[in-house]
Scaffold this motif. Structure first.
Motif, short mmCIF file in Angstrom:
data_model
loop_
_atom_site.label_atom_id
_atom_site.label_comp_id
_atom_site.label_asym_id
_atom_site.label_seq_id
_atom_site.Cartn_x
_atom_site.Cartn_y
_atom_site.Cartn_z
N VAL A 16 16.10 73.37 8.82
CA VAL A 16 15.41 74.30 7.64
C VAL A 16 13.95 74.58 7.71
CG1 VAL A 16 17.48 74.09 5.90
CG2 VAL A 16 15.51 72.45 5.73
N LYS A 18 11.75 71.44 7.66
CA LYS A 18 11.19 70.33 7.14
C LYS A 18 10.02 69.76 7.86
CE LYS A 18 15.04 67.81 6.98
NZ LYS A 18 15.93 69.10 7.17
N SER A 19 10.15 69.21 9.25
CA SER A 19 9.26 68.96 10.29
C SER A 19 8.04 69.85 10.23
CB SER A 19 9.89 68.58 11.59
OG SER A 19 10.90 67.58 11.39
N GLU A 32 7.60 76.89 17.80
CA GLU A 32 8.93 77.47 17.61
C GLU A 32 10.12 76.52 18.13
OE1 GLU A 32 9.83 80.78 17.25
OE2 GLU A 32 7.61 81.47 16.95
N LYS A 33 9.91 75.88 19.03
CA LYS A 33 10.94 75.06 19.49
C LYS A 33 11.53 73.84 18.41
CE LYS A 33 11.65 71.88 23.32
NZ LYS A 33 13.29 72.21 23.48
N GLY A 63 17.58 65.86 8.63
CA GLY A 63 18.25 66.97 7.94
C GLY A 63 19.75 66.76 7.78
N ASP A 120 8.50 84.46 6.47
CA ASP A 120 8.33 85.41 7.66
C ASP A 120 9.35 86.19 7.77
OD1 ASP A 120 8.76 83.78 10.23
OD2 ASP A 120 8.25 82.54 8.79
N LEU A 121 10.62 85.61 7.80
CA LEU A 121 11.78 86.15 8.38
C LEU A 121 12.46 86.71 7.26
CD1 LEU A 121 13.45 83.31 10.60
CD2 LEU A 121 11.75 85.19 11.20
N SER A 145 6.21 79.66 4.32
CA SER A 145 6.43 79.89 5.90
C SER A 145 5.70 78.76 6.50
CB SER A 145 6.16 81.16 6.31
OG SER A 145 6.12 81.41 7.66
N ASN B 116 23.33 69.87 15.94
CA ASN B 116 22.80 70.89 15.15
C ASN B 116 22.49 72.28 15.90
OD1 ASN B 116 22.61 68.77 13.50
ND2 ASN B 116 20.45 68.48 13.38
N1 LIG Z 1 10.47 81.73 11.68
C1 LIG Z 1 10.09 80.70 11.26
N2 LIG Z 1 10.69 79.56 11.98
C2 LIG Z 1 10.73 78.15 11.08
C3 LIG Z 1 9.86 77.84 10.18
N3 LIG Z 1 9.90 76.67 10.03
C4 LIG Z 1 10.43 76.36 10.76
N4 LIG Z 1 11.06 76.99 11.70
C5 LIG Z 1 11.86 76.85 13.03
O1 LIG Z 1 13.16 76.59 12.67
C6 LIG Z 1 13.49 75.41 13.46
C7 LIG Z 1 14.01 74.05 12.79
O2 LIG Z 1 12.66 73.53 12.31
P1 LIG Z 1 12.48 72.01 12.00
O3 LIG Z 1 11.23 72.04 11.34
O4 LIG Z 1 12.77 71.41 13.26
O5 LIG Z 1 13.58 71.91 10.94
P2 LIG Z 1 14.05 70.51 10.10
O6 LIG Z 1 14.41 70.81 8.73
O7 LIG Z 1 12.95 69.39 10.48
O8 LIG Z 1 15.28 70.21 10.89
P3 LIG Z 1 15.95 68.51 11.31
O9 LIG Z 1 14.94 67.76 11.61
O10 LIG Z 1 16.94 68.65 12.10
O11 LIG Z 1 16.61 68.07 9.71
C8 LIG Z 1 12.30 75.35 14.66
O12 LIG Z 1 12.96 76.09 15.67
C9 LIG Z 1 11.49 75.82 13.88
O13 LIG Z 1 10.28 76.53 14.75
C10 LIG Z 1 9.42 79.26 9.45
O14 LIG Z 1 8.64 79.02 8.38
N5 LIG Z 1 9.52 80.31 10.14
#
Ligand SMILES: Nc1nc2c(ncn2[C@@H]2O[C@H](COP(=O)(O)OP(=O)(O)OP(=O)(O)O)[C@@H](O)[C@H]2O)c(=O)[nH]1
Ligand SMILES: [Mg+2]
Lengths: 167, 513
Positions: A16, A18-19, A32-33, A63, A120-121, A145, B116
């Protein structure tokens, strides 16, 4: 040394953002990755709330759609919760609400904020304005975002403020 | 402890040490490392710099109780390196034990990443499937719309051909009236004949058009009902007479009924069959006669059309019923549809058509149709013309930064009596709407700076309850759905379909005047 330190946990379904939110908040970067978080990653950032310095210790949890035993042990002692939802996935809203409910058994009443991320999406959002209005009635809700940075600072600041107020 | 037990313990320790690569830090007040055991380089701690790990442990202890031992089994310490961290408080110094969780961390990491990513792909997949389903539904809707268009065209052709028939009939009628007065003058007589011939031909064409229109709808039902056979005979004769006369052919139309009741057929179609056959006969006969016989016996109708014309060469016998076949009878300038339509109609009625022909002698067509069952009344297709849009004094705000689109919108709204306000800066929009909420807002999704959906969402969160129409160049279901989620009442695709747009306006504006 006498600085105030507060532990906040980011919870929400996988992917979602978080990181990414932490990266934006702490380092002002974005990638993006997608690299999933395993276990926990702990970061910190100093913020000033009402002219008072607070060190926010941010626990970026792996997550999950529900609270597993590892995360249950990690949220112990948290002063605040940040629930993160991916606006483009309605299921992640349900996950956040469920996590919130489960964590309430674990934690005393701590301040909570809700972030609906990936603003942004917006052209792909499933979470509706009506949902957000309803959410806002029970929890401070922010649209963010991590990509553009919109709303991120405000969301952390709002939680920090409530943490300081509840000292 | 026995020697064996000691041995076992040493072996276990060695094993664990090899596996867990523990580093034990003796620390003073969470700030200073006094002693190090193990190889800290394994965890990237070099040159005796432990500030990062001390900071991490201090962070981990926030919210916890530093006077009691703690364990954090799986902690990402950066660069995707995973450790287990133990905090062991003691006096005067405390211990931090760092162990390698890579073995489980790495595997977990890979597994979790794969799981995931797979889940995300699946979400996308189901979205795509949903999208495809919606596309399919849209296609179906379009097909329906096309059918509508078809029906409209058919009605058009229908009306046209009906409307053509009336004046044509009067043309031939008046031409016939003129005939005795012009008979003396061979030049005017030839001209008159030409008029009559062509009028008749046009009439047949009109009939065929009518048929095509009906045939367009595969299931165009037959409209069978009782009718007077003599009337049909009269009709055929009066329509074909001028054409025959102008070619100095003898035309006879006879009928005969051995039944005590009126025949039940679709007389319009029957007429069309006969008109096609007779006009062909007249056209392909240079001299001699054309005889038409109608016989009804209460069970079937037999129609015979016999001419003394040029005949049909054997090599064409198989193809004369094919549409647009012109080779069959030389010298013909018809649309080549007549006989194919005739056969279609006859078959539709469950009948049969046959012919005999000899080149230079003549041709006889025979049609045999069984009595039809009377049709139930089919309600006429009614026009569903939209009532004109009533002009209201409602306030309308357009949010668009594309001058072309905006101008077109403003212009079209003017046309229907609105005086819209055009805006493009979101903040100005929010302020304006707060002060004077309009009845309707029209928002372009593709705003330069910001998505129109973000504006829509913001307006809704700020409590705007009026109607919102959004429109976008991205006409996919995701965007449509997102528009709805954001709070739009209607989504329209670019380029804007103005009638649709206006009908939405009508629907969304409160109906108070
Ligand atoms: N367009 C867009 N992409 C996002 C945004 N936030 C995160 N992403 C993308 O979403 C994906 C997951 O983001 P993470 O931050 O790794 O998500 P997470 O919640 O930490 O995921 P887990 O660690 O698996 O729980 C990545 O490819 C990010 O680049 C955002 O605000 N906008
Ligand atoms: Mg993460």
């Amino acid at each position: 040394m006498s600085e105030l330190a507060r532990k906040i946990c980011l919870m929400g379904d996988f992917g979602v953002g978080k990181s990414s939110l932490v990266a934006r908040f702490v380092r002002n970067t974005f990638s993006e990755k997608y690299l999933t978080t395993v276990g926990v990653k702990v970061d910190s950032k100093e913020v000033t709330v009402d002219r008072r310095n607070v060190k926010l210790v941010v626990w970026d949890l792996a997550g999950k759609a529900e609270l597993d035993s590892l995360n249950k042990s990690y949220i112990r002692g948290a002063h605040g919760l940040m629930l993160v939802v991916d606006g483009t996935r309605e299921a992640s809203l349900r996950a956040a609400l469920y996590l919130w409910m489960q964590s309430q058994k674990q934690l005393a009443q701590v301040p909570v904020v809700m972030l609906i991320n990936k603003l942004d999406l917006i052209d792909k959002w499933e979470v509706s304005s009506a949902d957000i209005v309803r959410l806002s009635e029970s929890v401070p809700t922010f649209r963010t975002s991590a990509l553009s940075g919109e709303g991120v600072e405000a969301a952390f600041a709002a939680l920090a403020k409530r943490l300081v107020e509840s000292v | 402890m026995s020697k064996r037990a000691e041995l076992a313990q040493t072996a276990l320790m060695r094993f664990l040490t090899e596996r867990a690569k523990p580093v034990i830090l003796t620390v003073y007040r969470q700030r200073q490392v006094i002693e190090v055991e193990g190889d800290p380089a394994v965890y990237g701690f070099r040159n005796g710099d432990f500030s990062a790990v001390l900071e991490l442990v201090r962070n981990l202890l926030v919210g916890g109780d530093a006077s009691r031992p703690s364990v954090w089994p799986l902690v990402d310490i950066g660069n995707r390196r995973h450790t287990g961290i133990l905090w062991v408080p003691d006096t005067p110094n405390d211990f931090i034990i760092i162990t390698d969780a890579e073995l489980c961390g790495e595997e977990l990491s890979e597994r979790q990443q794969a799981a995931n990513e797979l889940a995300l792909v699946n979400i996308e997949k189901s979205k795509t499937i949903r999208e495809l389903k919606l596309v399919r539904d849209e296609l179906q809707a379009k097909t329906t719309a096309l059918t509508e268009t078809h029906r409209f065209q058919r009605r058009l052709v229908d009306t046209l051909s009906h409307d053509l028939r009336t004046p044509l009939t009067s043309i031939s009628g008046y031409a016939a009236l003129l005939e005795p007065h012009l008979a003396e003058n061979p030049v005017t007589m030839r001209a008159l004949n030409a008029i009559q011939r062509n009028a008749t031909y046009l009439k047949t064409l009109a009939e065929n058009l009518l048929h095509l229109a009906a045939a367009d709808n595969n299931n165009a039902p037959l409209q069978s009902h009782p009718f007077a056979l003599d009337q049909l005979a009269d009709d055929i004769e009066s329509i074909m007479r001028p054409m025959a006369d102008s070619k100095r052919l003898r035309l006879s139309v006879d009928w005969q009924s051995t039944a005590q009741k009126m025949p039940v057929f679709d007389d319009l179609r029957l007429r069309q069959i006969l008109l096609n056959l007779v006009s062909n006969a007249v056209r392909y006969t240079r001299e001699g006669r054309v005889d038409v016989e109608l016989m009804y016996d209460g069970e079937q109708l037999i129609a015979r059309v016999t001419d003394t014309g040029i005949g049909i060469a054997p090599e064409f016998h198989d193809s004369i019923f094919e549409p647009l076949n012109r080779g069959a009878q030389q010298g013909c300038e018809g649309a080549g549809l007549g006989l194919s339509i005739v056969r279609q109609l006859v078959e539709k009625m469950g009948g049969k058509i046959t012919f005999q022909s000899a080149v230079g002698i003549g041709t006889r067509f025979q049609v045999l149709v069984p009595e039809q069952t009377p049709s139930e009344n089919v309600p006429p297709v009614t026009d569903r013309a939209e009532p004109p849009l009533r002009i209201r004094s409602e306030r309308v705000v357009i949010v668009d930064d594309d001058p072309d689109v905006a101008e077109m919108l403003v212009w079209s709204l003017h046309e229907v009596g609105f005086v819209p306000r055009l805006m493009h800066d979101p903040d100005a929009v929010y302020q304006h709407v707060a002060e004077q909420p309009p009845g309707l807002m029209i928002i372009d999704v593709d705003l330069g700076m910001r998505s129109g959906l973000a504006v829509t969402q913001e307006l809704r969160l700020r409590g705007y309850t009026g109607s919102i129409i959004v429109f976008s160049g991205a006409n996919n279901t995701n965007t449509r759905q997102a528009a709805k989620a954001a709070g739009a009442d209607a989504f329209l695709a670019k380029p804007l379909d103005m009638p649709k747009f206006l009908s939405w306006m009508k629907r969304l504006l409160p109906s108070s005047d």
